[in-house]
Design a protein around this motif. Structure first.
Motif, PDB file in Angstrom:
ATOM      1  N   PHE A 207       7.719 -16.965  34.179  1.00 38.92           N
ATOM      2  CA  PHE A 207       7.056 -15.551  34.448  1.00 38.92           C
ATOM      3  C   PHE A 207       7.137 -14.980  32.870  1.00 38.92           C
ATOM      4  CE2 PHE A 207       7.565 -15.434  38.869  1.00 38.92           C
ATOM      5  CZ  PHE A 207       6.293 -15.255  39.668  1.00 38.92           C
ATOM      6  N   GLY A 208       7.813 -14.764  32.418  1.00 39.10           N
ATOM      7  CA  GLY A 208       7.767 -14.341  30.990  1.00 39.10           C
ATOM      8  C   GLY A 208       6.595 -15.166  30.263  1.00 39.10           C
ATOM      9  N   LEU A 209       6.847 -17.085  30.102  1.00 41.68           N
ATOM     10  CA  LEU A 209       6.223 -17.959  29.640  1.00 41.68           C
ATOM     11  C   LEU A 209       4.751 -17.832  29.788  1.00 41.68           C
ATOM     12  CD1 LEU A 209       5.733 -20.392  27.423  1.00 41.68           C
ATOM     13  CD2 LEU A 209       6.061 -21.521  28.571  1.00 41.68           C
ATOM     14  N   TRP A 210       4.133 -17.456  31.377  1.00 44.32           N
ATOM     15  CA  TRP A 210       3.136 -17.191  31.670  1.00 44.32           C
ATOM     16  C   TRP A 210       2.487 -16.051  31.019  1.00 44.32           C
ATOM     17  CZ3 TRP A 210       1.962 -15.354  37.124  1.00 44.32           C
ATOM     18  CH2 TRP A 210       1.058 -15.222  37.830  1.00 44.32           C
ATOM     19  N   ALA A 211       3.247 -15.317  31.067  1.00 42.14           N
ATOM     20  CA  ALA A 211       2.485 -13.774  30.434  1.00 42.14           C
ATOM     21  C   ALA A 211       2.119 -14.017  29.082  1.00 42.14           C
ATOM     22  CB  ALA A 211       3.396 -12.600  30.428  1.00 42.14           C
ATOM     23  N   ALA A 212       3.232 -14.820  28.014  1.00 42.64           N
ATOM     24  CA  ALA A 212       2.609 -14.269  26.183  1.00 42.64           C
ATOM     25  C   ALA A 212       1.634 -15.661  26.857  1.00 42.64           C
ATOM     26  CB  ALA A 212       4.162 -15.285  26.345  1.00 42.64           C
ATOM     27  N   ASN A 213       1.729 -16.704  27.653  1.00 42.41           N
ATOM     28  CA  ASN A 213       0.802 -17.415  26.600  1.00 42.41           C
ATOM     29  C   ASN A 213      -0.850 -16.791  27.420  1.00 42.41           C
ATOM     30  OD1 ASN A 213      -1.003 -19.356  28.074  1.00 42.41           O
ATOM     31  ND2 ASN A 213       0.021 -20.589  27.638  1.00 42.41           N
ATOM     32  N   TRP A 214      -0.970 -16.821  28.491  1.00 40.99           N
ATOM     33  CA  TRP A 214      -2.559 -15.660  28.530  1.00 40.99           C
ATOM     34  C   TRP A 214      -2.264 -14.594  28.067  1.00 40.99           C
ATOM     35  CZ3 TRP A 214      -3.843 -15.091  34.723  1.00 40.99           C
ATOM     36  CH2 TRP A 214      -3.790 -15.702  35.044  1.00 40.99           C
ATOM     37  N   ALA A 215      -1.526 -13.622  27.442  1.00 37.09           N
ATOM     38  CA  ALA A 215      -2.071 -12.555  26.345  1.00 37.09           C
ATOM     39  C   ALA A 215      -2.464 -13.854  24.859  1.00 37.09           C
ATOM     40  CB  ALA A 215      -0.015 -11.975  26.316  1.00 37.09           C
ATOM     41  N   PHE A 216      -1.335 -14.117  24.547  1.00 36.46           N
ATOM     42  CA  PHE A 216      -1.830 -15.216  23.089  1.00 36.46           C
ATOM     43  C   PHE A 216      -3.707 -15.958  23.198  1.00 36.46           C
ATOM     44  CE2 PHE A 216      -2.463 -19.588  20.739  1.00 36.46           C
ATOM     45  CZ  PHE A 216      -2.304 -18.834  19.522  1.00 36.46           C
ATOM     46  N   TRP A 217      -3.596 -16.573  24.279  1.00 35.54           N
ATOM     47  CA  TRP A 217      -4.691 -17.117  24.571  1.00 35.54           C
ATOM     48  C   TRP A 217      -5.891 -16.520  24.660  1.00 35.54           C
ATOM     49  CZ3 TRP A 217      -6.350 -21.300  21.939  1.00 35.54           C
ATOM     50  CH2 TRP A 217      -5.192 -22.978  21.879  1.00 35.54           C
ATOM     51  N   THR A 219      -6.449 -13.248  23.658  1.00 40.05           N
ATOM     52  CA  THR A 219      -5.923 -12.591  22.108  1.00 40.05           C
ATOM     53  C   THR A 219      -6.858 -13.684  21.515  1.00 40.05           C
ATOM     54  OG1 THR A 219      -4.325 -11.356  21.801  1.00 40.05           O
ATOM     55  CG2 THR A 219      -5.258 -11.349  20.191  1.00 40.05           C
ATOM     56  N   ILE A 220      -6.928 -14.900  21.235  1.00 42.14           N
ATOM     57  CA  ILE A 220      -7.613 -15.912  20.320  1.00 42.14           C
ATOM     58  C   ILE A 220      -9.082 -15.557  20.753  1.00 42.14           C
ATOM     59  CG2 ILE A 220      -7.412 -18.311  19.917  1.00 42.14           C
ATOM     60  CD1 ILE A 220      -5.641 -16.408  19.012  1.00 42.14           C
ATOM     61  N   PHE A 221      -9.080 -16.386  22.209  1.00 40.87           N
ATOM     62  CA  PHE A 221     -10.634 -15.992  22.556  1.00 40.87           C
ATOM     63  C   PHE A 221     -11.133 -14.646  22.554  1.00 40.87           C
ATOM     64  CE2 PHE A 221      -8.668 -19.362  26.220  1.00 40.87           C
ATOM     65  CZ  PHE A 221      -8.930 -20.413  24.586  1.00 40.87           C
ATOM     66  N   PHE A 222     -10.690 -13.875  22.309  1.00 42.71           N
ATOM     67  CA  PHE A 222     -11.148 -12.297  22.285  1.00 42.71           C
ATOM     68  C   PHE A 222     -11.926 -12.259  20.202  1.00 42.71           C
ATOM     69  CE2 PHE A 222     -11.154  -8.123  20.676  1.00 42.71           C
ATOM     70  CZ  PHE A 222     -12.078  -7.572  21.587  1.00 42.71           C
ATOM     71  N   LEU A 223     -10.861 -13.165  19.862  1.00 43.15           N
ATOM     72  CA  LEU A 223     -11.175 -12.694  18.233  1.00 43.15           C
ATOM     73  C   LEU A 223     -12.400 -13.604  17.823  1.00 43.15           C
ATOM     74  CD1 LEU A 223      -7.425 -12.226  16.847  1.00 43.15           C
ATOM     75  CD2 LEU A 223      -9.293 -11.048  16.932  1.00 43.15           C
ATOM     76  N   ILE A 224     -12.263 -14.574  18.326  1.00 44.15           N
ATOM     77  CA  ILE A 224     -13.587 -15.363  18.822  1.00 44.15           C
ATOM     78  C   ILE A 224     -14.971 -15.379  19.236  1.00 44.15           C
ATOM     79  CG2 ILE A 224     -14.566 -18.413  18.764  1.00 44.15           C
ATOM     80  CD1 ILE A 224     -11.219 -19.133  18.609  1.00 44.15           C
ATOM     81  N   GLY A 225     -14.996 -14.885  20.144  1.00 48.43           N
ATOM     82  CA  GLY A 225     -16.042 -14.502  20.889  1.00 48.43           C
ATOM     83  C   GLY A 225     -16.261 -13.089  21.665  1.00 48.43           C
ATOM     84  N   HIS A 227     -14.880 -10.272  24.404  1.00 52.69           N
ATOM     85  CA  HIS A 227     -14.676 -11.239  26.355  1.00 52.69           C
ATOM     86  C   HIS A 227     -15.376 -11.880  27.148  1.00 52.69           C
ATOM     87  CE1 HIS A 227     -11.939  -7.302  26.041  1.00 52.69           C
ATOM     88  NE2 HIS A 227     -12.724  -6.398  25.829  1.00 52.69           N
ATOM     89  N   PRO A 228     -16.684 -12.224  26.250  1.00 52.55           N
ATOM     90  CA  PRO A 228     -17.281 -13.032  27.215  1.00 52.55           C
ATOM     91  C   PRO A 228     -17.073 -14.212  27.171  1.00 52.55           C
ATOM     92  CG  PRO A 228     -19.071 -11.379  26.295  1.00 52.55           C
ATOM     93  CD  PRO A 228     -17.987 -11.193  25.866  1.00 52.55           C
ATOM     94  N   LEU A 229     -16.641 -14.721  25.855  1.00 51.88           N
ATOM     95  CA  LEU A 229     -15.964 -15.644  26.290  1.00 51.88           C
ATOM     96  C   LEU A 229     -14.626 -15.864  26.713  1.00 51.88           C
ATOM     97  CD1 LEU A 229     -15.568 -18.924  24.435  1.00 51.88           C
ATOM     98  CD2 LEU A 229     -14.730 -17.792  22.319  1.00 51.88           C
ATOM     99  N   ALA A 230     -13.471 -14.632  25.956  1.00 52.78           N
ATOM    100  CA  ALA A 230     -12.361 -15.079  26.864  1.00 52.78           C
ATOM    101  C   ALA A 230     -12.647 -14.946  28.018  1.00 52.78           C
ATOM    102  CB  ALA A 230     -11.424 -13.814  26.824  1.00 52.78           C
ATOM    103  N   CYS A 231     -12.836 -14.286  28.972  1.00 54.23           N
ATOM    104  CA  CYS A 231     -13.449 -14.556  30.877  1.00 54.23           C
ATOM    105  C   CYS A 231     -14.122 -15.779  31.114  1.00 54.23           C
ATOM    106  CB  CYS A 231     -14.661 -13.556  31.014  1.00 54.23           C
ATOM    107  SG  CYS A 231     -13.704 -11.520  30.745  1.00 54.23           S
ATOM    108  N   THR A 232     -14.993 -16.216  30.030  1.00 58.67           N
ATOM    109  CA  THR A 232     -15.511 -17.456  29.980  1.00 58.67           C
ATOM    110  C   THR A 232     -14.633 -18.575  30.345  1.00 58.67           C
ATOM    111  OG1 THR A 232     -17.420 -16.961  29.696  1.00 58.67           O
ATOM    112  CG2 THR A 232     -17.298 -19.694  28.913  1.00 58.67           C
ATOM    113  N   MET A 233     -12.833 -18.970  29.468  1.00 61.85           N
ATOM    114  CA  MET A 233     -11.900 -19.699  28.937  1.00 61.85           C
ATOM    115  C   MET A 233     -11.316 -19.499  30.437  1.00 61.85           C
ATOM    116  SD  MET A 233     -13.011 -21.081  26.988  1.00 61.85           S
ATOM    117  CE  MET A 233     -12.449 -21.981  25.100  1.00 61.85           C
ATOM    118  N   PHE A 234     -10.585 -18.216  30.264  1.00 67.45           N
ATOM    119  CA  PHE A 234     -10.575 -18.079  31.807  1.00 67.45           C
ATOM    120  C   PHE A 234     -10.910 -19.002  33.029  1.00 67.45           C
ATOM    121  CE2 PHE A 234      -7.769 -16.388  28.581  1.00 67.45           C
ATOM    122  CZ  PHE A 234      -6.226 -15.764  29.175  1.00 67.45           C
ATOM    123  N   THR A 235     -12.160 -18.584  33.296  1.00 69.35           N
ATOM    124  CA  THR A 235     -12.911 -18.709  34.153  1.00 69.35           C
ATOM    125  C   THR A 235     -12.408 -20.724  34.383  1.00 69.35           C
ATOM    126  OG1 THR A 235     -14.055 -17.318  34.325  1.00 69.35           O
ATOM    127  CG2 THR A 235     -14.782 -18.744  35.652  1.00 69.35           C
ATOM    128  N   GLY A 236     -12.854 -20.745  33.125  1.00 67.05           N
ATOM    129  CA  GLY A 236     -12.753 -22.367  33.084  1.00 67.05           C
ATOM    130  C   GLY A 236     -11.176 -23.092  33.193  1.00 67.05           C
TER     131      GLY A 236
END
Length: 353
Positions: A207-217, A219-225, A227-236
């Protein structure tokens, strides 16, 4: 019982009938088994299958927001690309060729960790790796955890009903099971902790790795595009995580023999080479069953292998120190061979380092 027969937790309806045939449970039996297996209140040892479906529930809000608030055709295309190509290719690279079959080795643990977390994390390594060893030993036979002969829902619910490890392994057998994952870098339980949690992976690590992985990605997607891009990528990622459960059903001919001459050369099982998984993820499945430890599965000229391109690329820059490639042996036996149906024997291995 042989070790491979005892390594997975047998479902309540069993693997085989008294006559040795596959037990084909009804959909009601399958769903009842699934709800029982996910009940952590009845037994904490159910935490791994429960976590597998908890991840789906946690991904759902991203999909609701993506479609309800940020939907657009360009974002839809990006989400499909991420789920069907990037997530799929990563699963072949990490879970399939490295974690299960050790088809290549990393030159340093940091490259292994980066590869492990290249995409949004979904399921724990052990839910895939241990059961996949059993799948290869018992392909399309009773005991195969995602036996296509059992039907679509037999495969869809396999991560809960058929893939978790047995909860009553001896210390020696648990050591062998943990050894399947020793090279992956996951934090494994001691035998004493295994008896408490019924798993190889530590819940805290998982669960620790899961939380860290989700927080990292996110953040990266948000910085690029945003909330729209971040939510889209997690939906993918959600889309892939649901659709991938159908793969072993379709990848083994939906339980029927669908081999194509000149394309599917391994006739020991029902696996077939399919265009979409092959082109999108390098998952030329019949080739893989023929040479399971090969870092490359796209052997014929039209068989693009994106997973292999990643592995080969890393080897060229020194991040992968060695790999096995069976293409030359495949071409010799199945392309240039003069006889129409060459016998399937133990494949030769070409080692590169």
């Amino acid at each position: 019982m042989p070790f491979i027969d005892n390594v997975l937790q047998e479902p309540s309806y069993g693997w085989r009938t008294p006559s040795g045939d596959l037990v084909i449970p009804t959909n009601r039996q399958l769903f009842r088994e699934a709800f029982t297996r996910m009940n952590v209140f009845a037994d904490r040892k159910n935490w791994v299958p429960a976590a597998s479906w908890l991840m789906i529930l946690c991904l759902l809000p991203f999909a609701i927001i993506a479609f309800g608030r940020y939907f657009s055709l360009p974002l839809l295309g990006i989400g499909i690309l991420y789920g069907m190509v990037i997530m799929s290719t990563h699963a072949t690279i990490w879970f399939h060729r490295y974690c299960t079959h050790k088809a290549y080795t990393f030159s340093h643990p940091i490259w292994r960790f980066i590869t492990q977390n290249l995409v949004v994390k979904t399921f724990p390594e052990e839910i895939y790796v241990v059961s996949h060893h059993v799948h290869h030993a018992k392909s399309d036979q009773p005991g195969d955890p995602y036996n296509a002969r059992g039907g679509l829902f037999y495969c869809l619910l396999s991560d809960v009903n058929h893939q978790p490890i047995a909860k009553n392994l001896s210390e020696a057998d648990y050591g062998r099971v943990a050894g399947f994952l020793g090279h992956t870098g996951i934090q494994a339980n001691s035998y004493r902790s295994y008896l408490r949690w019924g798993s190889v992976g530590s819940p805290l690590y998982t669960f620790g790795l899961w939380a860290a992985n989700w927080a990292f990605w996110y953040t990266i997607f948000f910085l690029i595009g945003g909330h729209p891009l971040a939510c889209t990528m997690f939906t993918g990622a959600l889309f892939w995580y649901v659709v991938v459960r159908t793969f072993n059903y379709t990848g083994h001919g939906k339980g029927e023999e669908q081999h194509v001459d000149g394309v599917d050369f391994d006739r020991r099982n029902l696996s077939i080479n399919q265009w979409r998984p092959g082109l999108f993820a390098g998952e030329w499945h019949n080739n893989h069953h023929l040479y399971p430890s090969s870092a490359r599965a796209g052997f014929l000229p039209f068989q693009l292998d994106l997973a292999w391109l990643y592995i080969y690329g890393l080897s060229k820059v020194g991040m992968v120190s060695s790999y096995r490639d069976n293409k030359a042996d495949f071409v010799k036996k199945y392309v240039t061979a003069t006889n129409d149906q060459p016998a399937v024997d133990q494949p030769a291995v070409t080692q590169h380092s």
